[in-house]
Write a protein that holds these residues in place. Structure first.
Motif, PDB file in Angstrom:
ATOM      1  N   ALA A 149       0.830  -1.208   0.000  1.00  0.00           N
ATOM      2  CA  ALA A 149       0.000   0.000   0.000  1.00  0.00           C
ATOM      3  C   ALA A 149       0.863   1.256   0.000  1.00  0.00           C
ATOM      4  CB  ALA A 149      -0.937  -0.010   1.204  1.00  0.00           C
ATOM      5  N   PHE A 150       1.925   1.293   0.819  1.00  0.00           N
ATOM      6  CA  PHE A 150       2.823   2.447   0.833  1.00  0.00           C
ATOM      7  C   PHE A 150       3.567   2.591  -0.495  1.00  0.00           C
ATOM      8  CE2 PHE A 150       2.685   2.099   5.579  1.00  0.00           C
ATOM      9  CZ  PHE A 150       2.121   3.344   5.787  1.00  0.00           C
ATOM     10  N   THR A 151       3.936   1.479  -1.092  1.00  0.00           N
ATOM     11  CA  THR A 151       4.631   1.529  -2.382  1.00  0.00           C
ATOM     12  C   THR A 151       3.723   2.098  -3.464  1.00  0.00           C
ATOM     13  OG1 THR A 151       5.951  -0.376  -1.729  1.00  0.00           O
ATOM     14  CG2 THR A 151       5.899   0.165  -4.076  1.00  0.00           C
ATOM     15  N   TYR A 152       2.469   1.642  -3.502  1.00  0.00           N
ATOM     16  CA  TYR A 152       1.523   2.165  -4.489  1.00  0.00           C
ATOM     17  C   TYR A 152       1.265   3.655  -4.259  1.00  0.00           C
ATOM     18  CZ  TYR A 152       0.329  -2.524  -6.139  1.00  0.00           C
ATOM     19  OH  TYR A 152       0.360  -3.768  -6.690  1.00  0.00           O
ATOM     20  N   GLY A 153       1.118   4.056  -3.004  1.00  0.00           N
ATOM     21  CA  GLY A 153       0.896   5.473  -2.702  1.00  0.00           C
ATOM     22  C   GLY A 153       2.076   6.334  -3.130  1.00  0.00           C
ATOM     23  N   GLY A 154       3.291   5.867  -2.841  1.00  0.00           N
ATOM     24  CA  GLY A 154       4.483   6.607  -3.267  1.00  0.00           C
ATOM     25  C   GLY A 154       4.600   6.683  -4.777  1.00  0.00           C
ATOM     26  N   ALA A 155       4.234   5.599  -5.465  1.00  0.00           N
ATOM     27  CA  ALA A 155       4.292   5.604  -6.930  1.00  0.00           C
ATOM     28  C   ALA A 155       3.301   6.596  -7.517  1.00  0.00           C
ATOM     29  CB  ALA A 155       4.020   4.202  -7.468  1.00  0.00           C
ATOM     30  N   VAL A 156       2.111   6.690  -6.939  1.00  0.00           N
ATOM     31  CA  VAL A 156       1.111   7.640  -7.429  1.00  0.00           C
ATOM     32  C   VAL A 156       1.593   9.077  -7.223  1.00  0.00           C
ATOM     33  CG1 VAL A 156      -1.208   8.554  -6.959  1.00  0.00           C
ATOM     34  CG2 VAL A 156      -0.863   6.105  -7.200  1.00  0.00           C
ATOM     35  N   ILE A 157       2.152   9.367  -6.058  1.00  0.00           N
ATOM     36  CA  ILE A 157       2.671  10.713  -5.789  1.00  0.00           C
ATOM     37  C   ILE A 157       3.820  11.048  -6.729  1.00  0.00           C
ATOM     38  CG2 ILE A 157       3.894  12.096  -4.068  1.00  0.00           C
ATOM     39  CD1 ILE A 157       2.184  10.668  -1.949  1.00  0.00           C
ATOM     40  N   LEU A 158       4.715  10.110  -6.939  1.00  0.00           N
ATOM     41  CA  LEU A 158       5.850  10.334  -7.836  1.00  0.00           C
ATOM     42  C   LEU A 158       5.390  10.563  -9.275  1.00  0.00           C
ATOM     43  CD1 LEU A 158       8.947  10.407  -7.981  1.00  0.00           C
ATOM     44  CD2 LEU A 158       8.869   7.976  -8.519  1.00  0.00           C
ATOM     45  N   LEU A 159       4.441   9.770  -9.749  1.00  0.00           N
ATOM     46  CA  LEU A 159       3.919   9.952 -11.108  1.00  0.00           C
ATOM     47  C   LEU A 159       3.217  11.298 -11.252  1.00  0.00           C
ATOM     48  CD1 LEU A 159       2.579   6.396 -11.956  1.00  0.00           C
ATOM     49  CD2 LEU A 159       4.535   7.570 -12.960  1.00  0.00           C
ATOM     50  N   ALA A 204       5.625  18.364 -13.790  1.00  0.00           N
ATOM     51  CA  ALA A 204       6.902  19.079 -13.715  1.00  0.00           C
ATOM     52  C   ALA A 204       6.937  20.188 -14.770  1.00  0.00           C
ATOM     53  CB  ALA A 204       8.060  18.114 -13.941  1.00  0.00           C
ATOM     54  N   PRO A 205       7.525  21.324 -14.447  1.00  0.00           N
ATOM     55  CA  PRO A 205       7.585  22.410 -15.434  1.00  0.00           C
ATOM     56  C   PRO A 205       8.538  22.065 -16.577  1.00  0.00           C
ATOM     57  CG  PRO A 205       8.826  22.992 -13.476  1.00  0.00           C
ATOM     58  CD  PRO A 205       8.131  21.703 -13.175  1.00  0.00           C
ATOM     59  N   ASP A 206       8.264  22.659 -17.706  1.00  0.00           N
ATOM     60  CA  ASP A 206       9.108  22.437 -18.884  1.00  0.00           C
ATOM     61  C   ASP A 206      10.309  23.369 -18.784  1.00  0.00           C
ATOM     62  OD1 ASP A 206      10.130  21.715 -21.281  1.00  0.00           O
ATOM     63  OD2 ASP A 206       8.624  22.734 -22.496  1.00  0.00           O
TER      64      ASP A 206
END
Length: 142
Positions: A52-62, A68-70
């Motif tokens: 669950a923590f891994t999925y949450g971190g992946a969603v935040i990272l994505l 991200a700005p260009d």
């Protein structure tokens, strides 16, 4: 005569002692049909919390990567060229200098206001087009 004891003759074929089907009535009842809604679950195992923590971190990272700005050089160059053309067209800059950045806040926004105490011209009184004042005056006279 019952159906199971009748001999059928069709296309030179004999059917003797046919039986009727029960249409699945004798099947066992599955576990999911006996389960109660929100009736409890197995205790959590050790890997479930980590997942669950891994999925949450992946969603935040994505989300962060997607928003991200260009910062590419072509994006900066296009914005700088556009700012230079706008400043030259408005007459604020006569001659452009090499090495000077024109896409800065001082050139984008006009920080000088004609009325420092009222930058949005809020004190300007508009003419009253409706007849509310006249109606109130007539009511007072009566």
């Amino acid at each position: 005569m019952t159906r199971s004891s009748v001999n059928f003759k069709n296309n030179n074929t004999k059917f003797a002692n046919t039986t009727t089907r029960s249409m699945g009535g004798a099947q066992p009842e599955s576990q999911s049909m006996r389960a109660k809604l929100f009736g409890g679950h197995k205790p959590e195992e050790g890997w479930q919390e980590i997942t669950a923590f891994t999925y949450g971190g992946a969603v935040i990272l994505l989300f962060m990567v997607a928003n991200a700005p260009d910062t590419s050089i072509t994006t900066w160059a296009n914005a700088e060229a556009r700012a230079r053309l706008e400043l030259k067209a408005s007459g604020k800059v006569e001659k452009l200098e090499f090495g000077t950045h024109y896409n800065v806040d001082e050139n984008k926004y006009d920080f000088d206001s004609l009325k420092p105490d009222d930058p949005f011209d809020e004190d300007v009184e508009e003419e009253d087009d409706d007849d509310d004042d006249e109606d109130e005056d007539e009511d007072d006279e009566e």
